[in-house]
Design a protein around this motif. Structure first.
Motif, PDB file in Angstrom:
ATOM      1  N   ILE A 127       0.559  -1.192  -0.402  1.00 28.20           N
ATOM      2  CA  ILE A 127       0.532   0.303   0.033  1.00 28.20           C
ATOM      3  C   ILE A 127       0.731   1.472   0.338  1.00 28.20           C
ATOM      4  N   GLY A 166      -2.425   5.393  -0.489  1.00 28.35           N
ATOM      5  CA  GLY A 166      -3.158   5.432   0.003  1.00 28.35           C
ATOM      6  C   GLY A 166      -4.118   4.044  -1.524  1.00 28.35           C
ATOM      7  N   THR A 186     -11.467  -5.963  -9.542  1.00 25.45           N
ATOM      8  CA  THR A 186     -12.741  -5.354  -7.563  1.00 25.45           C
ATOM      9  C   THR A 186     -14.441  -4.942  -8.614  1.00 25.45           C
ATOM     10  N   PRO A 208      -8.083   0.654  -2.790  1.00 25.81           N
ATOM     11  CA  PRO A 208      -8.516  -0.357  -1.977  1.00 25.81           C
ATOM     12  C   PRO A 208      -9.578  -0.582  -1.797  1.00 25.81           C
ATOM     13  N   GLY A 209     -10.047  -1.609  -0.778  1.00 30.93           N
ATOM     14  CA  GLY A 209     -11.142  -1.870  -0.034  1.00 30.93           C
ATOM     15  C   GLY A 209     -10.977  -3.790  -1.072  1.00 30.93           C
ATOM     16  N   TRP A 210     -12.034  -4.317  -1.826  1.00 32.32           N
ATOM     17  CA  TRP A 210     -12.437  -5.824  -2.301  1.00 32.32           C
ATOM     18  C   TRP A 210     -11.590  -6.357  -2.691  1.00 32.32           C
ATOM     19  N   ARG A 265     -10.388  -7.598   1.302  1.00 30.69           N
ATOM     20  CA  ARG A 265     -10.409  -6.911   1.717  1.00 30.69           C
ATOM     21  C   ARG A 265      -9.508  -5.943   2.364  1.00 30.69           C
ATOM     22  N   ILE A 266      -8.610  -5.015   1.467  1.00 29.78           N
ATOM     23  CA  ILE A 266      -7.011  -4.697   1.928  1.00 29.78           C
ATOM     24  C   ILE A 266      -7.763  -3.359   2.339  1.00 29.78           C
ATOM     25  N   ARG A 267      -7.148  -2.437   3.095  1.00 30.41           N
ATOM     26  CA  ARG A 267      -7.491  -0.862   3.541  1.00 30.41           C
ATOM     27  C   ARG A 267      -5.861  -0.118   4.117  1.00 30.41           C
ATOM     28  N   PRO A 268      -5.845   1.269   2.991  1.00 34.09           N
ATOM     29  CA  PRO A 268      -4.537   1.404   3.615  1.00 34.09           C
ATOM     30  C   PRO A 268      -4.210   1.602   5.532  1.00 34.09           C
TER      31      PRO A 268
END
Length: 148
Positions: free
Chosen positions: A77, A80, A102, A124-126, A145-148
């Motif tokens: 990451i 963002g 995504t 970012p997200g799914w 799910r990947i979040r910053p």
């Protein structure tokens, strides 16, 4: 005390006189369109070789497997956005493709002879990764799910 008229009015409301909000229906249709009919699902597995190798700030490694394919994915990451590098093993073949999906974007890559592929600048997200091999059912990772 609840009388019969109150109960009947409540039953009329519950029986469908209260419509489903439009955004709920739209979201359900969008999610349904992401399904892959007849795909084999690769489940997450522990990756002992990479556990503890990376710091909290570095890339994250995730592994998914079926009986005949293994996905090793490294997620980084930055600014963002998500960069995803991965490897499908054994090599899925010359005419194979890998989709990095995504909910709103699909990036298709042709894996290198060693099974490697990459995509950069993903939101970012799914996400889910799908391997398409000629003569085989598609193999898809579970959504992560990947979040910053």
């Amino acid at each position: 005390m609840i009388d019969d008229e109150y109960l009947l009015a409540a039953l009329r409301i519950a029986s469908g006189h209260d419509p489903i909000p439009a955004h709920v229906s739209a979201t359900a249709r969008d999610l349904y369109s992401l399904r892959l009919a007849h795909a084999v699902t690769a489940a997450p597995v522990q990756c002992a070789a990479t556990r503890g190798v990376r710091g909290a700030e570095g890339p994250r490694v995730v592994r998914f497997a079926t009986d005949d394919l293994l996905f090793d994915l490294e997620v980084t990451i930055g600014d963002g956005l998500i960069d995803l590098t991965g490897r499908v093993s054994p090599y899925p073949g010359q005419d194979s493709t890998v989709d990095i999906r995504t909910p709103h974007l699909t990036v298709t890559r042709i894996p290198a002879p060693g099974g490697q592929f990459a995509a950069t600048g993903l939101p970012p997200g799914w996400f889910s990764v799908v391997c398409h091999r000629p003569g085989h059912r598609p193999v898809a990772t579970r959504w992560v799910r990947i979040r910053p």
